[in-house]
Write a protein that holds these residues in place. Structure first.
Motif, PDB file in Angstrom:
ATOM      1  N   GLY A   1      -5.275   3.391  -8.989  1.00 52.98           N
ATOM      2  CA  GLY A   1      -5.922   2.088  -8.967  1.00 52.98           C
ATOM      3  C   GLY A   1      -4.902   0.970  -9.008  1.00 52.98           C
ATOM      4  O   GLY A   1      -3.731   1.177  -9.350  1.00 52.98           O
TER       5      GLY A   1
ATOM      6  N   ALA B   1       0.824  -1.207   0.000  1.00 53.99           N
ATOM      7  CA  ALA B   1       0.000   0.000   0.000  1.00 53.99           C
ATOM      8  C   ALA B   1       0.861   1.262   0.000  1.00 53.99           C
ATOM      9  O   ALA B   1       0.587   2.224  -0.729  1.00 53.99           O
TER      10      ALA B   1
ATOM     11  N   LYS C   1     -14.502  -4.212   1.896  1.00 55.18           N
ATOM     12  CA  LYS C   1     -13.703  -3.342   1.033  1.00 55.18           C
ATOM     13  C   LYS C   1     -13.326  -4.051  -0.276  1.00 55.18           C
ATOM     14  O   LYS C   1     -13.028  -3.399  -1.275  1.00 55.18           O
ATOM     15  N   ALA C   2     -13.329  -5.380  -0.238  1.00 58.80           N
ATOM     16  CA  ALA C   2     -12.995  -6.157  -1.442  1.00 58.80           C
ATOM     17  C   ALA C   2     -14.270  -6.364  -2.250  1.00 58.80           C
ATOM     18  O   ALA C   2     -14.823  -7.466  -2.328  1.00 58.80           O
ATOM     19  N   ASN C   3     -14.734  -5.284  -2.847  1.00 55.43           N
ATOM     20  CA  ASN C   3     -16.049  -5.300  -3.500  1.00 55.43           C
ATOM     21  C   ASN C   3     -15.957  -5.341  -5.026  1.00 55.43           C
ATOM     22  O   ASN C   3     -16.948  -5.098  -5.719  1.00 55.43           O
TER      23      ASN C   3
ATOM     24  N   LYS D   1      -8.006   2.500  -5.500  1.00 51.86           N
ATOM     25  CA  LYS D   1      -9.129   1.656  -5.878  1.00 51.86           C
ATOM     26  C   LYS D   1      -8.613   0.348  -6.479  1.00 51.86           C
ATOM     27  O   LYS D   1      -7.801   0.371  -7.405  1.00 51.86           O
ATOM     28  N   THR D   2      -9.097  -0.766  -5.959  1.00 54.31           N
ATOM     29  CA  THR D   2      -8.490  -2.054  -6.282  1.00 54.31           C
ATOM     30  C   THR D   2      -9.499  -3.038  -6.864  1.00 54.31           C
ATOM     31  O   THR D   2     -10.632  -3.137  -6.384  1.00 54.31           O
TER      32      THR D   2
ATOM     33  N   PHE E   1      -5.754  -6.110  -0.198  1.00 58.14           N
ATOM     34  CA  PHE E   1      -6.931  -5.402  -0.719  1.00 58.14           C
ATOM     35  C   PHE E   1      -7.328  -4.281   0.239  1.00 58.14           C
ATOM     36  O   PHE E   1      -7.494  -3.115  -0.165  1.00 58.14           O
ATOM     37  N   ASP E   2      -7.466  -4.623   1.526  1.00 61.27           N
ATOM     38  CA  ASP E   2      -7.865  -3.635   2.533  1.00 61.27           C
ATOM     39  C   ASP E   2      -6.853  -2.497   2.635  1.00 61.27           C
ATOM     40  O   ASP E   2      -7.219  -1.312   2.703  1.00 61.27           O
TER      41      ASP E   2
ATOM     42  N   GLU F   1      -7.097  -0.155  -0.401  1.00 61.51           N
ATOM     43  CA  GLU F   1      -8.308   0.660  -0.337  1.00 61.51           C
ATOM     44  C   GLU F   1      -8.187   1.731   0.742  1.00 61.51           C
ATOM     45  O   GLU F   1      -8.594   2.881   0.542  1.00 61.51           O
ATOM     46  N   ASP F   2      -7.617   1.360   1.895  1.00 69.00           N
ATOM     47  CA  ASP F   2      -7.431   2.331   2.979  1.00 69.00           C
ATOM     48  C   ASP F   2      -6.483   3.453   2.568  1.00 69.00           C
ATOM     49  O   ASP F   2      -6.572   4.582   3.067  1.00 69.00           O
TER      50      ASP F   2
END
Length: 441
Positions: free
Chosen positions: A311, A301, A363-365, A339-340, A330-331, A334-335
């Motif tokens: 992204g 991150a 968050k993994a949407n 955008k992932t 992923f988290d 996003e934090d």
């Protein structure tokens, strides 16, 4: 870094007096090729068998796949592995397209091996049914792992790499039929138009969970279990900097061939300067302890944010325990405001009703599914087996079994098989060229 990939499109492969390429025909001197492979004293017996698309042939146990290539300057195709430590991703490499070299066990399989059908319904379940496969079918003296469910398969995997280099040298002095050029400008020196586009980074999580060396993917010959997330030029991945390991349920495996031709990287290159600003690759890892997973995610991150990524595409090799690394990363992305989109397969049970990943997060949407590893598959017998069919059940290939109280053995008396998708060699293709689609009800 500028990589020139000179392509030669193979239409047929046959044996002959010399190893050469002419007018789409690859000829292999079988005796010479085998002598070269068997310079490794650990390979005790070997043969080369050719399998072509549409033939009634079943190949098992398949341990590795490699695209035959050579470097025009004479450097090793796999630096730090088949030769000295030299840079990858710059200069010219020649590749024989539409073909691969497969490492196939002559008698024994293991958890990370798989199966390829060259025709019929099974051919739709692995990309490698589309290729002309040069099968190195061999046995070794590695008795220490003969009866182990999980094997390092070093002699066979290294033998296939050496065979791929031997075959690839057939086109070393020839002029390619076409040339692909891969070049990214330094991140801080890109033009204004490119800098205004959304910036995207590709995060790869290759298999690296085994703490004992010899099982994991290797990066320039370095065990990926020993690495922390590292920023790389995508050319390095396309040019042999990373090779596949032997620890991975096989439908989830990233073969060396897959990484040499990584479709996601090539698609990102196509869109670079048009719809996106492709920053490069963050090569991460998969860990065992939760602290290690969290640390790796924090590295990824921070790196993505420092690079200016808007992204990320995130891909994991495997499922189960690696899902925790996948979701942690992923988290963290996003934090950090990145955008992932994730790419992975699922383990939802034979009925498809179980939780798809071991760990989930709101968050993994945005996740692209590449299929269910546990899906049951029944396939008829083939006219010829390359390798040994009994390995599917006897040796515990992921997805195969010796006996099941309801389903019986994976290998039936008539040569037909019942197995899980797990057993299809690199069948889920998380790196980007899965043939599977979603079905709406």
């Amino acid at each position: 870094m500028k990589l020139e990939l000179g392509n030669f499109y193979v239409k047929d492969v046959k044996f002959g007096d010399i190893t050469a390429y002419e007018n789409g025909i690859l000829t292999i001197n079988k005796e010479e090729a085998l002598a070269y492979v068997m310079e490794d004293e650990h390979i005790t017996e070997a043969d080369i068998i050719i399998a072509k698309p549409g033939e009634s042939k079943r190949i098992v146990p398949v341990k590795e796949a490699i695209e035959p290539r050579c470097r025009v300057n004479g450097n090793p195709v796999f630096p730090g592995v088949t030769g000295g430590m030299t840079p990858a991703g710059n200069g010219r490499t020649h590749a024989l397209k539409n073909t691969s070299v497969l490492a196939v066990g002559k008698h024994w399989g293991s958890f990370g091996d798989g199966m390829i059908d060259m025709s019929g319904e099974g051919a739709d379940l692995t990309y490698f049914s589309r290729l002309i496969n040069i099968c190195l079918v061999a046995d070794t003296d590695e008795e220490f792992e003969r009866f182990e469910q999980q094997k390092k398969n070093k002699a066979l995997r290294w033998g296939a790499m050496r065979l791929s280099e031997y075959v690839g040298n057939a086109v070393k002095e020839l002029e390619p039929e076409d040339m692909e050029t891969f070049e990214l400008e330094p991140i801080i020196k890109r033009d204004e138009k490119t800098n205004e586009l959304p910036s995207v980074v590709y995060v790869m999580q290759p298999q690296s969970q085994m703490e004992e060396s010899g099982y994991n993917d290797l990066l320039y010959g370095w065990d990926t279990n020993r690495m922390v997330p590292t920023f790389m030029n995508p050319n390095e991945i396309l040019d042999g900097a990373i090779i596949s390991g032997s620890f991975m349920p096989c439908s989830s495996k990233w073969s060396t061939y897959d990484m040499q031709n990584c479709p996601t990287i090539k698609e990102l290159y196509k869109e670079h300067g048009k719809t996106i600003n492709f920053l490069g690759v963050i090569m991460s890892n998969l860990n065992v302890a939760m602290e290690q997973k969290e640390r790796a995610a924090a590295f990824v991150a921070q790196m993505a944010k420092s690079l200016g990524a808007d992204g990320a595409i995130l891909a994991e090799e495997g499922y189960g325990n690696p899902d925790a690394d996948f979701i942690a990363c992923f988290d963290a992305l996003e934090d950090a405001g990145v955008k992932t989109v994730g790419i992975t397969n699922e383990c939802t049970g034979r009925d498809g009703q179980s939780q798809p990943l071991v760990v989930l997060s709101e968050k993994a949407n945005a996740i692209v599914s590449c299929g269910n590893v546990s899906q049951l598959i029944k396939l008829p017998a083939m006219d010829e087996v390359i390798g040994e069919l009994a390995a599917l059940g006897r040796d515990g290939l992921s997805g195969g079994w010796e006996g099941d109280e309801k389903l019986g053995p994976s290998v039936r008396e008539d040569g037909s098989v019942i197995l899980e998708n797990n057993s299809m060699f690199c069948g889920d293709q998380v790196l980007g060229w899965s043939q599977k689609t979603m079905k709406e009800f």
